[in-house]
Write a protein that holds these residues in place. Structure first.
Motif, PDB file in Angstrom:
ATOM      1  N   PHE A 165       0.956  -1.276   0.079  1.00 21.08           N
ATOM      2  CA  PHE A 165      -0.016   0.066  -0.082  1.00 21.08           C
ATOM      3  C   PHE A 165       0.918   1.126  -0.003  1.00 21.08           C
ATOM      4  O   PHE A 165       1.904   1.139   0.406  1.00 21.08           O
ATOM      5  CB  PHE A 165      -0.876   0.123   1.057  1.00 21.08           C
ATOM      6  N   SER A 166       0.439   2.357  -0.755  1.00 24.22           N
ATOM      7  CA  SER A 166       1.118   3.534  -0.677  1.00 24.22           C
ATOM      8  C   SER A 166       0.204   4.565  -0.463  1.00 24.22           C
ATOM      9  O   SER A 166      -0.960   4.611  -0.668  1.00 24.22           O
ATOM     10  CB  SER A 166       1.892   3.934  -2.000  1.00 24.22           C
ATOM     11  N   PRO A 167       0.544   5.659   0.595  1.00 23.96           N
ATOM     12  CA  PRO A 167      -0.296   6.761   0.765  1.00 23.96           C
ATOM     13  C   PRO A 167      -0.769   7.389  -0.234  1.00 23.96           C
ATOM     14  O   PRO A 167      -0.041   7.846  -1.312  1.00 23.96           O
ATOM     15  CB  PRO A 167       0.675   7.583   1.861  1.00 23.96           C
ATOM     16  N   ALA A 168      -2.240   7.916  -0.297  1.00 27.29           N
ATOM     17  CA  ALA A 168      -2.583   8.816  -1.476  1.00 27.29           C
ATOM     18  C   ALA A 168      -2.210  10.191  -1.204  1.00 27.29           C
ATOM     19  O   ALA A 168      -1.921  10.652  -0.140  1.00 27.29           O
ATOM     20  CB  ALA A 168      -4.254   8.922  -1.203  1.00 27.29           C
ATOM     21  N   GLU A 169      -1.883  11.078  -2.091  1.00 29.98           N
ATOM     22  CA  GLU A 169      -1.073  12.140  -2.217  1.00 29.98           C
ATOM     23  C   GLU A 169      -1.889  13.310  -2.594  1.00 29.98           C
ATOM     24  O   GLU A 169      -1.341  14.459  -3.072  1.00 29.98           O
ATOM     25  CB  GLU A 169       0.147  11.836  -2.751  1.00 29.98           C
ATOM     26  N   GLY A 170      -3.250  13.239  -2.834  1.00 29.46           N
ATOM     27  CA  GLY A 170      -4.021  14.257  -3.253  1.00 29.46           C
ATOM     28  C   GLY A 170      -4.280  15.536  -2.341  1.00 29.46           C
ATOM     29  O   GLY A 170      -3.874  15.234  -1.081  1.00 29.46           O
ATOM     30  N   GLU A 171      -4.985  16.210  -2.620  1.00 29.21           N
ATOM     31  CA  GLU A 171      -5.385  17.207  -1.504  1.00 29.21           C
ATOM     32  C   GLU A 171      -5.952  16.693  -0.098  1.00 29.21           C
ATOM     33  O   GLU A 171      -7.130  15.992  -0.293  1.00 29.21           O
ATOM     34  CB  GLU A 171      -6.425  18.283  -2.285  1.00 29.21           C
ATOM     35  N   ALA A 172      -5.391  17.223   0.770  1.00 27.31           N
ATOM     36  CA  ALA A 172      -5.753  16.631   2.152  1.00 27.31           C
ATOM     37  C   ALA A 172      -7.113  17.277   2.726  1.00 27.31           C
ATOM     38  O   ALA A 172      -7.247  18.478   2.527  1.00 27.31           O
ATOM     39  CB  ALA A 172      -4.710  16.730   2.934  1.00 27.31           C
ATOM     40  N   THR A 173      -8.019  16.731   3.394  1.00 34.07           N
ATOM     41  CA  THR A 173      -8.908  17.123   4.423  1.00 34.07           C
ATOM     42  C   THR A 173      -8.573  16.910   5.730  1.00 34.07           C
ATOM     43  O   THR A 173      -8.032  15.955   5.983  1.00 34.07           O
ATOM     44  CB  THR A 173     -10.242  16.394   4.097  1.00 34.07           C
ATOM     45  N   LEU A 174      -8.846  18.003   6.550  1.00 38.78           N
ATOM     46  CA  LEU A 174      -8.490  17.977   7.746  1.00 38.78           C
ATOM     47  C   LEU A 174      -9.757  17.636   8.712  1.00 38.78           C
ATOM     48  O   LEU A 174     -10.760  18.420   8.507  1.00 38.78           O
ATOM     49  CB  LEU A 174      -8.042  19.460   8.288  1.00 38.78           C
ATOM     50  N   SER A 175      -9.748  16.593   9.383  1.00 33.94           N
ATOM     51  CA  SER A 175     -10.889  16.281   9.814  1.00 33.94           C
ATOM     52  C   SER A 175     -10.862  16.158  11.332  1.00 33.94           C
ATOM     53  O   SER A 175      -9.745  15.848  11.800  1.00 33.94           O
ATOM     54  CB  SER A 175     -11.354  14.816   9.423  1.00 33.94           C
ATOM     55  N   GLY A 176     -11.935  16.464  12.102  1.00 32.35           N
ATOM     56  CA  GLY A 176     -11.892  16.456  13.725  1.00 32.35           C
ATOM     57  C   GLY A 176     -12.886  16.919  14.340  1.00 32.35           C
ATOM     58  O   GLY A 176     -14.116  17.081  13.666  1.00 32.35           O
ATOM     59  N   VAL A 177     -12.760  17.430  15.530  1.00 34.69           N
ATOM     60  CA  VAL A 177     -14.060  17.909  16.080  1.00 34.69           C
ATOM     61  C   VAL A 177     -13.704  19.229  17.013  1.00 34.69           C
ATOM     62  O   VAL A 177     -12.293  19.251  17.618  1.00 34.69           O
ATOM     63  CB  VAL A 177     -14.581  17.182  17.177  1.00 34.69           C
ATOM     64  N   LEU A 178     -14.334  20.155  17.124  1.00 28.95           N
ATOM     65  CA  LEU A 178     -14.094  21.420  18.042  1.00 28.95           C
ATOM     66  C   LEU A 178     -15.005  21.248  19.093  1.00 28.95           C
ATOM     67  O   LEU A 178     -16.194  21.240  18.981  1.00 28.95           O
ATOM     68  CB  LEU A 178     -14.462  22.556  17.358  1.00 28.95           C
ATOM     69  N   VAL A 179     -14.412  21.292  20.420  1.00 30.72           N
ATOM     70  CA  VAL A 179     -15.523  21.286  21.605  1.00 30.72           C
ATOM     71  C   VAL A 179     -15.229  22.592  22.367  1.00 30.72           C
ATOM     72  O   VAL A 179     -13.974  22.855  22.805  1.00 30.72           O
ATOM     73  CB  VAL A 179     -15.198  19.918  22.460  1.00 30.72           C
ATOM     74  N   ALA A 180     -16.318  22.932  23.045  1.00 30.68           N
ATOM     75  CA  ALA A 180     -16.070  24.124  23.970  1.00 30.68           C
ATOM     76  C   ALA A 180     -16.628  23.596  25.371  1.00 30.68           C
ATOM     77  O   ALA A 180     -17.393  22.531  25.605  1.00 30.68           O
ATOM     78  CB  ALA A 180     -17.036  25.330  23.786  1.00 30.68           C
ATOM     79  N   THR A 181     -15.779  23.976  26.378  1.00 34.52           N
ATOM     80  CA  THR A 181     -15.956  23.101  27.652  1.00 34.52           C
ATOM     81  C   THR A 181     -16.202  24.432  28.623  1.00 34.52           C
ATOM     82  O   THR A 181     -15.895  25.551  28.425  1.00 34.52           O
ATOM     83  CB  THR A 181     -14.746  22.367  28.097  1.00 34.52           C
ATOM     84  N   ASP A 182     -16.727  24.090  30.032  1.00 38.76           N
ATOM     85  CA  ASP A 182     -17.191  24.881  30.986  1.00 38.76           C
ATOM     86  C   ASP A 182     -15.738  24.619  31.767  1.00 38.76           C
ATOM     87  O   ASP A 182     -15.569  23.746  32.370  1.00 38.76           O
ATOM     88  CB  ASP A 182     -18.386  24.545  31.735  1.00 38.76           C
TER      89      ASP A 182
END
Length: 205
Positions: A165-182
Motif C-alpha cells: 500500500f502507498s499513501p494517497a497524495e492528493g489534496e488533504a482534508t483536515l477532520s476532527g471536532v471542536l469542543v467548548a467546555t465549562d
C-alpha cells in the motif's frame, strides 16, 4: 493506536517526547505512557488519554474500561484538570459508544478514531461529555482510507497481493471536532465537527 510502534524509531523516541502518548491498555512492558496532562496557552491543565478497543481488533488488548477508569478517577475534570479528552481507538462503533457512556460526566470529550471515516453523530451525552464515534482521518479522501486506490482495489477484486500500500497524495482534508467546555466543571457545552479543505468540503450543483 494499534500502529503506535509500527515505526521502530518510536520505541526510544516516545520515552523522550512528552507530547506523544501510546494506548493506555497496550502491553505493560511497552515504552511510553498512555496519558498525559498538558497545559494550554492560558495555563489550564488538560488530561489526554487514549485506549484501544477489543472488538474486531487484530490482537487482544487489555480491558479499556478498567484502564480508563483508573486514570479518570485520578484526574476528575473541574478538579485537578480543567478538561479531559479520551481517544478511543477501536473498530466497533458499539464499543466506542460504550466507552462514551462509561465516561459520560467524567470527561469533556470522548472521540473515536481508527476507521478513518468521520461519523455524523456528534452530540453531548446526558451527563455532559461531548462524543463522536469517529473524527475521521486527516488526509486525502480520494483514496481507500488514505491509501492510493489501485492496490486495495486489486486485493478486494482478486484476493491477491501484488504491491505494498502507498499513501494517497492528493489534496488533504483536515477532520476532527471542536469542543467548548465549562472551565468550572470541565464538561462540554458545545461540539462541532471540523472538516477543512479537500474532497469532503466539495459540493455539487
Amino acid at each position: 493506536g494499534d500502529h503506535a510502534f509500527d515505526q521502530k524509531d518510536l520505541l526510544s523516541y516516545v520515552e523522550r517526547e512528552p507530547r506523544i502518548i501510546r494506548p493506555l491498555n497496550y502491553a505493560r512492558e511497552a515504552p511510553g505512557r498512555g496519558h498525559a496532562v498538558v497545559e494550554d496557552r492560558r495555563g489550564r491543565k488538560v488530561l489526554v488519554a487514549q485506549a484501544l478497543g477489543q472488538v474486531f481488533m487484530s490482537r487482544p488488548y487489555d480491558d479499556p474500561f478498567s484502564a480508563l477508569d483508573t486514570v479518570l478517577r485520578a484526574h476528575p475534570p473541574g478538579g485537578m484538570v480543567c478538561a479531559a479528552i479520551v481517544d478511543i481507538h477501536a473498530e466497533a462503533t458499539s464499543e466506542k459508544m460504550g466507552i462514551g457512556h462509561f465516561c459520560d460526566g467524567r470527561t469533556s470529550l470522548v472521540v473515536g478514531t481508527h476507521t478513518h471515516v468521520p461519523t455524523a453523530d456528534a452530540q453531548i451525552l446526558p451527563r455532559g461529555t461531548a462524543y463522536q464515534s469517529d473524527a475521521g482521518m486527516c488526509g486525502d479522501y480520494d483514496s481507500i482510507i488514505g491509501m492510493e486506490k489501485t492496490e486495495p482495489l486489486r486485493r478486494f477484486v482478486t484476493g491477491m497481493t501484488r504491491d505494498r500500500f502507498s499513501p494517497a497524495e492528493g489534496e488533504a482534508t483536515l477532520s476532527g471536532v471542536l469542543v467548548a467546555t465549562d472551565d468550572r466543571t470541565g464538561l462540554a457545552t458545545a461540539i462541532e465537527p471540523v472538516r477543512e479543505g479537500g474532497r469532503l468540503m466539495q459540493t455539487h450543483p
